[in-house]
Design a protein around this motif. Structure first.
Motif, short mmCIF file in Angstrom:
data_model
loop_
_atom_site.label_atom_id
_atom_site.label_comp_id
_atom_site.label_asym_id
_atom_site.label_seq_id
_atom_site.Cartn_x
_atom_site.Cartn_y
_atom_site.Cartn_z
N ASN A 79 4.70 10.12 0.20
CA ASN A 79 4.70 10.26 -1.26
C ASN A 79 6.00 9.77 -1.88
O ASN A 79 6.00 9.00 -2.84
CB ASN A 79 4.46 11.71 -1.66
CG ASN A 79 3.08 12.20 -1.25
OD1 ASN A 79 2.09 11.52 -1.49
ND2 ASN A 79 3.02 13.35 -0.61
N ASP A 80 7.11 10.24 -1.31
CA ASP A 80 8.43 9.89 -1.83
C ASP A 80 8.85 8.54 -1.24
O ASP A 80 8.89 8.39 -0.01
CB ASP A 80 9.43 10.98 -1.44
CG ASP A 80 10.80 10.75 -2.07
OD1 ASP A 80 10.94 9.80 -2.85
OD2 ASP A 80 11.72 11.52 -1.78
N PRO A 81 9.19 7.54 -2.07
CA PRO A 81 9.57 6.21 -1.55
C PRO A 81 11.01 6.18 -1.02
O PRO A 81 11.77 5.27 -1.30
CB PRO A 81 9.40 5.31 -2.76
CG PRO A 81 9.68 6.19 -3.92
CD PRO A 81 9.14 7.55 -3.54
N ASP A 82 11.37 7.19 -0.30
CA ASP A 82 12.69 7.25 0.32
C ASP A 82 12.58 8.17 1.53
O ASP A 82 11.79 9.12 1.53
CB ASP A 82 13.75 7.78 -0.65
CG ASP A 82 15.14 7.28 -0.31
OD1 ASP A 82 15.29 6.64 0.76
OD2 ASP A 82 16.07 7.51 -1.10
N VAL A 83 13.39 7.92 2.55
CA VAL A 83 13.32 8.75 3.75
C VAL A 83 14.00 10.08 3.50
O VAL A 83 14.87 10.22 2.64
CB VAL A 83 13.97 8.04 4.96
CG1 VAL A 83 13.25 6.75 5.28
CG2 VAL A 83 15.46 7.80 4.73
N LYS A 98 0.82 -1.21 0.00
CA LYS A 98 0.00 0.00 0.00
C LYS A 98 0.85 1.27 0.00
O LYS A 98 0.31 2.37 -0.12
CB LYS A 98 -0.92 0.02 1.22
CG LYS A 98 -1.92 -1.14 1.28
CD LYS A 98 -2.72 -1.08 2.58
CE LYS A 98 -3.67 -2.25 2.70
NZ LYS A 98 -4.42 -2.21 3.99
N PHE A 99 2.17 1.11 0.13
CA PHE A 99 3.02 2.28 0.34
C PHE A 99 3.93 2.55 -0.87
O PHE A 99 4.14 1.67 -1.72
CB PHE A 99 3.84 2.09 1.62
CG PHE A 99 2.97 2.16 2.85
CD1 PHE A 99 2.74 3.37 3.48
CD2 PHE A 99 2.35 1.02 3.35
CE1 PHE A 99 1.93 3.46 4.61
CE2 PHE A 99 1.53 1.08 4.47
CZ PHE A 99 1.32 2.31 5.10
N PRO A 100 4.45 3.79 -0.96
CA PRO A 100 5.15 4.25 -2.16
C PRO A 100 6.33 3.40 -2.62
O PRO A 100 6.55 3.25 -3.82
CB PRO A 100 5.62 5.66 -1.78
CG PRO A 100 4.65 6.11 -0.76
CD PRO A 100 4.29 4.88 0.02
N GLU A 101 7.10 2.83 -1.68
CA GLU A 101 8.29 2.08 -2.10
C GLU A 101 7.91 0.90 -3.01
O GLU A 101 8.58 0.64 -4.02
CB GLU A 101 9.08 1.56 -0.90
CG GLU A 101 10.39 0.87 -1.30
CD GLU A 101 11.23 0.48 -0.11
OE1 GLU A 101 12.26 1.14 0.12
OE2 GLU A 101 10.85 -0.47 0.62
N TYR A 102 6.83 0.21 -2.66
CA TYR A 102 6.39 -0.90 -3.51
C TYR A 102 5.71 -0.38 -4.76
O TYR A 102 5.99 -0.83 -5.88
CB TYR A 102 5.45 -1.83 -2.75
CG TYR A 102 4.96 -2.98 -3.61
CD1 TYR A 102 5.75 -4.10 -3.82
CD2 TYR A 102 3.72 -2.92 -4.26
CE1 TYR A 102 5.33 -5.14 -4.63
CE2 TYR A 102 3.28 -3.95 -5.07
CZ TYR A 102 4.10 -5.06 -5.26
OH TYR A 102 3.68 -6.07 -6.08
N GLN A 103 4.82 0.58 -4.59
CA GLN A 103 4.00 1.06 -5.70
C GLN A 103 4.81 1.78 -6.78
O GLN A 103 4.45 1.72 -7.97
CB GLN A 103 2.91 1.99 -5.18
CG GLN A 103 1.90 1.27 -4.29
CD GLN A 103 0.88 2.23 -3.68
OE1 GLN A 103 1.05 3.44 -3.75
NE2 GLN A 103 -0.17 1.69 -3.07
N VAL A 152 11.55 7.01 9.34
CA VAL A 152 10.83 6.03 8.51
C VAL A 152 9.53 6.63 7.98
O VAL A 152 9.19 6.44 6.81
CB VAL A 152 10.55 4.75 9.32
CG1 VAL A 152 9.57 3.85 8.57
CG2 VAL A 152 11.85 4.00 9.60
N LYS A 153 8.85 7.37 8.82
CA LYS A 153 7.55 7.94 8.44
C LYS A 153 7.66 8.83 7.20
O LYS A 153 6.72 8.91 6.40
CB LYS A 153 6.98 8.73 9.62
CG LYS A 153 5.51 9.06 9.48
CD LYS A 153 4.99 9.72 10.76
CE LYS A 153 3.51 10.06 10.62
NZ LYS A 153 2.99 10.71 11.86
N SER A 154 8.82 9.49 7.03
CA SER A 154 8.99 10.41 5.90
C SER A 154 9.00 9.67 4.56
O SER A 154 8.78 10.28 3.51
CB SER A 154 10.27 11.22 6.05
OG SER A 154 11.42 10.39 5.97
N GLY A 155 9.27 8.36 4.59
CA GLY A 155 9.30 7.59 3.35
C GLY A 155 8.03 6.82 3.08
O GLY A 155 7.98 6.02 2.14
N LEU A 156 7.01 7.05 3.89
CA LEU A 156 5.75 6.31 3.75
C LEU A 156 4.61 7.17 3.22
O LEU A 156 3.47 6.74 3.22
CB LEU A 156 5.35 5.70 5.10
CG LEU A 156 6.32 4.69 5.72
CD1 LEU A 156 5.83 4.26 7.09
CD2 LEU A 156 6.51 3.48 4.81
#
Length: 340
Positions: A149-153, A65-70, A143-147
């Motif tokens: 829009n941007d898939p990176d912290v 559900k989160f940007p890193e995967y999507q 960690v929250k900063s990467g969850l």
């Protein structure tokens, strides 16, 4: 050293060892892009990883559900097996954090009730307690900063989390050294001043190391002693952002330029400390501390160059971070011996 302080010193040095492990595993977590695998934080329920395939599938579906995967891993044929790998490192990183909390609080309460701690040591340990709690908050804040829009912290939050871990370690070691060397002695203020400046520069360098890691800035300009195209400061430094401040804090080229240039100043201050110290009569601890510090700063400088030239392979990037930890250890010990 007072005999009754022995167990307290062992406790504090054990905490230093656990913090070292935490930083090493944190480095692996970052270099393997595992930091965003756990998309929530619970103090108790996340203590152990999923124990059944059903639980693993649920965790994997949540991760999707989160940007890193999507935005990234969905295009990489990313499987449950891949997810288990990155999950392990983030889970292990958090697990060590829990162990550190227990390893500090339980003995602290014990020593407190047994009256093994002086008033001054109690105050220092309370500071350490708050530092540990704040470090845990910074981890989740990062960690929250990467969850979102941007898939990176955020590289700012990464640098803050990393640097505060180093500072917490250094302060823990300092408290242990206060007990290990309780006697007061005459100090050479000029050497102490140089050591303080060297420490400040080293901490600034660690901050910029976090910036480089967070922006993956080590993957460009893989040349030394000059940047790409034979330039001392590459043109891209001035082109990436709207102004120099942003270039040196958010631009990949600018951040790398500052990090590689600061290294010369760190080395220079420690070399200055070494040659200046030869004009004074120092005790064995001070002399050995400065010599080891000089050796480690050149090792760290060399590892930094190799890490850059080879494009940050995992083992070399991790070795560079571990070496920075040893350098800070030596710096803390040397400054302590030159201060008290």
């Amino acid at each position: 050293m007072k005999k009754e302080n022995n167990y307290v010193i062992i406790w504090l040095l054990s905490g230093c060892l656990l913090l070292f492990m935490m930083v090493v595993v944190g480095g692996i977590t970052r270099l393997t892009n595992s930091g965003l695998s756990m998309t929530d934080w619970h103090l108790v329920t996340d203590t152990f990883p999923p124990l059944t395939e059903e639980k693993w599938s649920q965790a994997f579906e949540e991760y999707k559900k989160f940007p890193e995967y999507q935005k990234i891993n969905i295009h990489n044929d990313f499987t449950l097996s891949d997810y288990k790998f990155i999950y392990f490192w983030e889970w292990f990183h958090r697990f060590i954090g829990r162990i550190i909390g227990l390893a500090f609080i339980v003995p602290f309460v014990y020593f407190l009730f047994r009256k093994r701690l002086s008033t001054a040591t109690i105050k220092k340990c309370v500071i350490l307690l708050f530092m540990g709690a704040f470090q845990g908050f910074l981890g989740w804040f990062m960690v929250k900063s990467g969850l979102v829009n941007d898939p990176d912290v955020s590289h700012f939050r990464l640098a803050l989390h990393l640097t505060f871990a180093f500072i917490t370690f250094a302060y823990t070691l300092w408290v242990a050294l206060d007990l290990l060397y309780p006697e007061k002695k005459e100090i050479e203020k000029s050497l102490r001043t140089i050591a303080r400046v060297a420490l400040a520069l080293l901490l600034l360098q660690i901050i910029y190391g976090g910036f480089v890691a967070g922006l993956n800035a080590g993957l460009i300009h893989n040349h030394w002693p000059l940047m790409s195209d034979g330039q001392f400061i590459h043109d891209s430094v001035f082109l990436e952002q709207k102004n120099l401040f942003l270039s040196f804090t958010e631009g990949k080229s600018g951040v790398q330029f500052v990090h590689r240039t600061l290294a010369y100043f760190v080395v220079g201050m420690i070399v200055l400390l070494y040659f200046k110290s030869r004009s004074f009569t120092l005790d064995k601890g001070q002399t050995n501390g400065i010599k080891i510090l000089l050796l480690l700063v050149f090792v760290q400088f060399g590892l930094g160059v190799l890490t850059l030239l080879y494009g940050v392979p995992l083992w070399l990037g991790l070795t560079h971070q571990v070496s920075a930890f040893f350098l800070l250890t030596s710096m803390t010990f040397t400054l302590h011996r030159l201060s008290k």
